[in-house]
Every structure is written in structure tokens, then in C-alpha cells.
Design a protein around this motif. Structure first.
Motif, PDB file in Angstrom:
ATOM      1  N   ASN A  96     -20.657 -40.228  20.127  1.00 45.65           N
ATOM      2  CA  ASN A  96     -20.825 -40.384  18.904  1.00 45.65           C
ATOM      3  C   ASN A  96     -19.877 -39.460  18.183  1.00 45.65           C
ATOM      4  OD1 ASN A  96     -21.608 -40.712  16.390  1.00 45.65           O
ATOM      5  ND2 ASN A  96     -23.713 -40.638  16.884  1.00 45.65           N
ATOM      6  N   GLN A  97     -19.705 -38.300  18.653  1.00 51.14           N
ATOM      7  CA  GLN A  97     -18.780 -37.367  18.031  1.00 51.14           C
ATOM      8  C   GLN A  97     -16.989 -37.726  18.248  1.00 51.14           C
ATOM      9  OE1 GLN A  97     -19.871 -33.805  20.044  1.00 51.14           O
ATOM     10  NE2 GLN A  97     -20.782 -32.759  18.070  1.00 51.14           N
ATOM     11  N   PHE A  98     -16.894 -38.378  19.523  1.00 54.38           N
ATOM     12  CA  PHE A  98     -15.645 -38.981  19.674  1.00 54.38           C
ATOM     13  C   PHE A  98     -15.319 -40.106  18.877  1.00 54.38           C
ATOM     14  CE2 PHE A  98     -12.469 -41.483  21.676  1.00 54.38           C
ATOM     15  CZ  PHE A  98     -11.863 -40.414  22.658  1.00 54.38           C
ATOM     16  N   GLU A  99     -16.388 -40.784  18.589  1.00 55.57           N
ATOM     17  CA  GLU A  99     -16.147 -41.913  17.609  1.00 55.57           C
ATOM     18  C   GLU A  99     -16.052 -41.752  16.119  1.00 55.57           C
ATOM     19  OE1 GLU A  99     -16.327 -46.224  16.280  1.00 55.57           O
ATOM     20  OE2 GLU A  99     -15.986 -45.208  18.217  1.00 55.57           O
ATOM     21  N   SER A 100     -16.672 -40.649  15.658  1.00 58.90           N
ATOM     22  CA  SER A 100     -16.248 -40.007  14.438  1.00 58.90           C
ATOM     23  C   SER A 100     -15.265 -39.461  14.192  1.00 58.90           C
ATOM     24  CB  SER A 100     -17.531 -38.946  14.106  1.00 58.90           C
ATOM     25  OG  SER A 100     -18.932 -39.475  14.363  1.00 58.90           O
ATOM     26  N   ALA A 101     -14.297 -38.587  15.298  1.00 55.77           N
ATOM     27  CA  ALA A 101     -13.408 -38.154  15.235  1.00 55.77           C
ATOM     28  C   ALA A 101     -12.031 -39.222  15.305  1.00 55.77           C
ATOM     29  CB  ALA A 101     -13.153 -37.153  16.143  1.00 55.77           C
ATOM     30  N   TYR A 102     -12.079 -40.264  15.934  1.00 57.19           N
ATOM     31  CA  TYR A 102     -11.163 -40.958  16.245  1.00 57.19           C
ATOM     32  C   TYR A 102     -11.180 -42.452  15.938  1.00 57.19           C
ATOM     33  CZ  TYR A 102      -9.805 -36.838  18.999  1.00 57.19           C
ATOM     34  OH  TYR A 102      -9.302 -35.683  19.320  1.00 57.19           O
ATOM     35  N   SER A 103     -12.329 -43.164  15.528  1.00 58.56           N
ATOM     36  CA  SER A 103     -12.533 -44.520  15.289  1.00 58.56           C
ATOM     37  C   SER A 103     -11.386 -45.031  14.384  1.00 58.56           C
ATOM     38  CB  SER A 103     -13.959 -44.699  14.747  1.00 58.56           C
ATOM     39  OG  SER A 103     -14.128 -44.226  13.604  1.00 58.56           O
ATOM     40  N   ALA A 104     -11.181 -44.154  13.186  1.00 60.13           N
ATOM     41  CA  ALA A 104     -10.157 -44.554  12.176  1.00 60.13           C
ATOM     42  C   ALA A 104      -8.811 -44.693  12.618  1.00 60.13           C
ATOM     43  CB  ALA A 104     -10.192 -43.507  11.061  1.00 60.13           C
ATOM     44  N   GLN A 105      -8.379 -43.552  13.484  1.00 63.15           N
ATOM     45  CA  GLN A 105      -7.183 -43.640  14.107  1.00 63.15           C
ATOM     46  C   GLN A 105      -6.779 -44.748  15.123  1.00 63.15           C
ATOM     47  OE1 GLN A 105      -4.194 -41.279  13.525  1.00 63.15           O
ATOM     48  NE2 GLN A 105      -3.489 -43.448  14.086  1.00 63.15           N
ATOM     49  N   LEU A 106      -8.262 -45.007  15.884  1.00 62.65           N
ATOM     50  CA  LEU A 106      -8.073 -46.144  16.805  1.00 62.65           C
ATOM     51  C   LEU A 106      -7.936 -47.521  16.181  1.00 62.65           C
ATOM     52  CD1 LEU A 106     -10.698 -45.074  19.211  1.00 62.65           C
ATOM     53  CD2 LEU A 106      -8.341 -45.423  19.975  1.00 62.65           C
ATOM     54  N   GLN A 107      -8.701 -47.677  15.236  1.00 60.67           N
ATOM     55  CA  GLN A 107      -8.568 -48.840  14.232  1.00 60.67           C
ATOM     56  C   GLN A 107      -7.041 -49.216  13.597  1.00 60.67           C
ATOM     57  OE1 GLN A 107     -11.455 -51.005  13.055  1.00 60.67           O
ATOM     58  NE2 GLN A 107      -9.486 -52.372  12.976  1.00 60.67           N
ATOM     59  N   SER A 108      -6.342 -47.919  13.396  1.00 63.40           N
ATOM     60  CA  SER A 108      -5.049 -48.077  12.797  1.00 63.40           C
ATOM     61  C   SER A 108      -4.172 -48.439  13.958  1.00 63.40           C
ATOM     62  CB  SER A 108      -4.568 -46.649  12.438  1.00 63.40           C
ATOM     63  OG  SER A 108      -3.262 -46.663  11.737  1.00 63.40           O
ATOM     64  N   TRP A 109      -4.180 -48.009  15.081  1.00 63.74           N
ATOM     65  CA  TRP A 109      -3.375 -48.015  15.976  1.00 63.74           C
ATOM     66  C   TRP A 109      -3.479 -49.604  16.762  1.00 63.74           C
ATOM     67  CZ3 TRP A 109      -5.203 -43.079  18.767  1.00 63.74           C
ATOM     68  CH2 TRP A 109      -4.080 -42.189  18.166  1.00 63.74           C
ATOM     69  N   ILE A 110      -4.522 -50.071  16.644  1.00 70.35           N
ATOM     70  CA  ILE A 110      -4.859 -51.489  17.179  1.00 70.35           C
ATOM     71  C   ILE A 110      -4.467 -52.566  15.984  1.00 70.35           C
ATOM     72  CG2 ILE A 110      -6.860 -53.288  17.182  1.00 70.35           C
ATOM     73  CD1 ILE A 110      -8.710 -51.066  18.391  1.00 70.35           C
ATOM     74  N   ASP A 111      -4.780 -52.124  14.703  1.00 69.02           N
ATOM     75  CA  ASP A 111      -3.975 -52.829  13.662  1.00 69.02           C
ATOM     76  C   ASP A 111      -2.537 -53.003  13.615  1.00 69.02           C
ATOM     77  OD1 ASP A 111      -6.740 -53.532  12.828  1.00 69.02           O
ATOM     78  OD2 ASP A 111      -6.597 -52.063  11.094  1.00 69.02           O
ATOM     79  N   ASP A 112      -2.078 -51.980  13.924  1.00 68.70           N
ATOM     80  CA  ASP A 112      -0.539 -51.914  14.100  1.00 68.70           C
ATOM     81  C   ASP A 112       0.176 -52.432  15.405  1.00 68.70           C
ATOM     82  OD1 ASP A 112      -0.087 -49.673  15.432  1.00 68.70           O
ATOM     83  OD2 ASP A 112       0.060 -48.499  13.874  1.00 68.70           O
ATOM     84  N   GLY A 113      -0.761 -52.814  16.171  1.00 69.73           N
ATOM     85  CA  GLY A 113      -0.085 -53.411  17.550  1.00 69.73           C
ATOM     86  C   GLY A 113       0.268 -52.443  18.326  1.00 69.73           C
ATOM     87  N   SER A 114       0.044 -51.095  18.187  1.00 74.27           N
ATOM     88  CA  SER A 114       0.573 -49.990  19.120  1.00 74.27           C
ATOM     89  C   SER A 114      -0.327 -49.750  20.465  1.00 74.27           C
ATOM     90  CB  SER A 114       0.505 -48.739  18.438  1.00 74.27           C
ATOM     91  OG  SER A 114       1.235 -48.569  17.150  1.00 74.27           O
ATOM     92  N   VAL A 115      -1.532 -50.231  20.405  1.00 76.75           N
ATOM     93  CA  VAL A 115      -2.523 -49.898  21.710  1.00 76.75           C
ATOM     94  C   VAL A 115      -3.112 -51.206  22.118  1.00 76.75           C
ATOM     95  CG1 VAL A 115      -2.622 -47.379  21.124  1.00 76.75           C
ATOM     96  CG2 VAL A 115      -4.259 -48.958  20.189  1.00 76.75           C
TER      97      VAL A 115
END
Length: 247
Positions: A96-115
Motif C-alpha cells: 500500500n505504501q509503495f502504491e501511494s509513493a509511486y502510482s502517479a509516476q507509474l501512471q505517467s510512464w504508462i501514459d507516455d509509453g515509457s514502460v
């Protein structure tokens, strides 16, 4: 919060994250991962018992998801060149803490096709839900959400963590898992039937057996970048960004 609002909030948070000063980011991450590191050590120390517990569970039918998945029981999200594998348990506070820390960044990377992010929902904490197999039920419901779409899976995962039950409780009921999906994420009747039928319970339990065996996972959350395990999760974002820059 609806799906579009949740996605917008992820993106806004990602932009704010990128604008933070490096020193402040390091300070916050250090504070956060002192507690995360302790939780991972605890989970790892109890993992062998958890694997044994899972092996005593029901022999569920194994159904292959219609969503895009990997041979290693990961739900595939995105199509970027950098491969990120995340092994999570929905009852795990450190996850849960990992999700809170990184979900926004993961969403951004997914959206821009990086990961490409491969989410592996595993069930090592079934033993901490008073016999209700909460980790299995929540993971199976999340895979049902993946059948509805990539964003639905991400939004349902976030919603599950926002409503995470305490360890050593009975966890959420199936009715509560369904209410989160229908009310918070907007999932439909087909998804609800998938949850009620327990369609992917066998698949996530097989995924747990693979992860804790050939996958080499010794606790949750475990992150891998292009196959290499992240030893210090406080460095996760920096390591992913370095892989993106090198791709």
C-alpha cells in the motif's frame, strides 16, 4: 471517485512529483522506506509458512485471463520498452505504501509509453485473513478488472489499497470487493460475475507458487526492472527513470 477523476489525480500527482526538489524527495523517501523495509523483512521471514498455508487451500480451477498477461502470471499494462515487474499482495501494508509513493509516476510512464508494467497479484498473506483467503479473493477480483481494461485494473488496484483491511482481520467480504468495483471504479455486471464465480482464484494461486519458486520472490512488494530485482525500493523511481533514459 470515478475512473477519469482518478486518472486525472494520478497525472496531477505525477507532475507535482517531477517538480519537487531532489533533496525533499530523498528525505521523504527515506522516512517512508524505513517502515517499508521493516515490513518487507517481516514478510520475508514469514514467507515459508505462508507458502505452506497457501498449499493447504482449495484446488481452484485455473482459468487464463482474457486480459494481456505474461507467462509468469503478470497482468501486462502498457507497451513501453522498459519492463517493470511488481509483485504485490493486496493485504500487504508495505505494498500500500509503495502504491501511494509511486502510482502517479507509474501512471505517467504508462501514459507516455515509457514502460510496460507487469503486475503480479500474489497471495502470501492469505494466512492473515482469519481463514477467508482475502489475498486470493482480492487478487482474483483485480484480474477480473484487468479483463475489463488496463485502466480499470489500475483504478481497482488503487481503490483496493484505499480500502485496505488490517492484517489479522477477515478482510473485505466479496460484497464489499464488488461494491468498490461498481461504485468507485464503474465496473460492470460481467466483472461482478467474474468475481462472484472466483474465476481467477486458481490463476493467482498458481502465480504465487511460481513467484515464490522460480520467480525468486521472498516478500512483497518486490519490484524488478528489466529482470533485475530492486534491492532498495526507495530507489525505484530513479532506477526506472535511468532505464528509460538508456532505452
Amino acid at each position: 471517485m470515478g475512473s477519469s477523476e482518478r486518472k486525472t489525480e494520478r497525472r496531477k500527482a505525477a507532475e507535482a512529483l517531477r517538480k519537487q526538489q531532489a533533496a525533499e524527495a530523498r528525505r521523504r523517501k527515506t522516512l517512508l522506506w524505513v517502515s517499508v523495509g521493516a515490513a518487507v523483512v517481516l514478510i520475508g521471514g514469514l514467507l515459508g509458512w505462508g507458502i505452506w498455508y497457501n498449499s493447504q487451500g482449495d484446488d481452484y480451477e485455473v482459468n487464463e485471463p482474457t486480459a494481456a498477461v505474461t507467462d509468469s502470471f503478470g497482468v501486462r499494462i502498457g507497451d513501453g520498452p522498459v519492463q517493470v515487474d511488481l509483485f504485490i499482495d493486496y493485504m500487504c501494508p508495505a505494498c500500500n505504501q509503495f502504491e501511494s509513493a509511486y502510482s502517479a509516476q507509474l501512471q505517467s510512464w504508462i501514459d507516455d509509453g515509457s514502460v510496460t508494467v507487469n503486475y503480479h497479484p500474489i497471495t502470501i498473506l492469505d494466512r492473515l485473513s482469519s481463514g477467508t483467503q482475502y489475498s486470493t479473493r482480492a487478487a482474483a477480483a483485480a484480474v477480473c478488472a484487468a479483463d475489463a481494461g488496463e485502466q480499470q485494473f489500475l483504478d481497482y488496484t488503487l481503490a483496493l489499497y484505499e480500502n485496505q483491511p488490517a492484517e489479522n482481520s477477515t478482510g473485505l467480504t466479496d460484497q464489499e470487493l464488488i461494491a468498490i468495483g461498481t461504485d468507485d471504479v464503474g465496473l460492470d455486471a460481467a466483472w461482478q460475475s467474474c468475481v462472484e464465480d472466483g474465476t481467477y482464484k486458481g490463476w493467482v494461486q498458481d502465480g504465487t507458487a511460481w513467484a515464490t519458486g522460480d520467480g525468486g520472490v521472498s516478500g512483497t512488494p518486490t519490484a524488478k526492472i528489466d529482470g533485475t530485482t530492486v534491492e532498495d525500493n526507495s530507489q525505484f523511481a530513479d532506477l526506472v527513470q535511468a532505464a528509460i533514459d538508456a532505452a
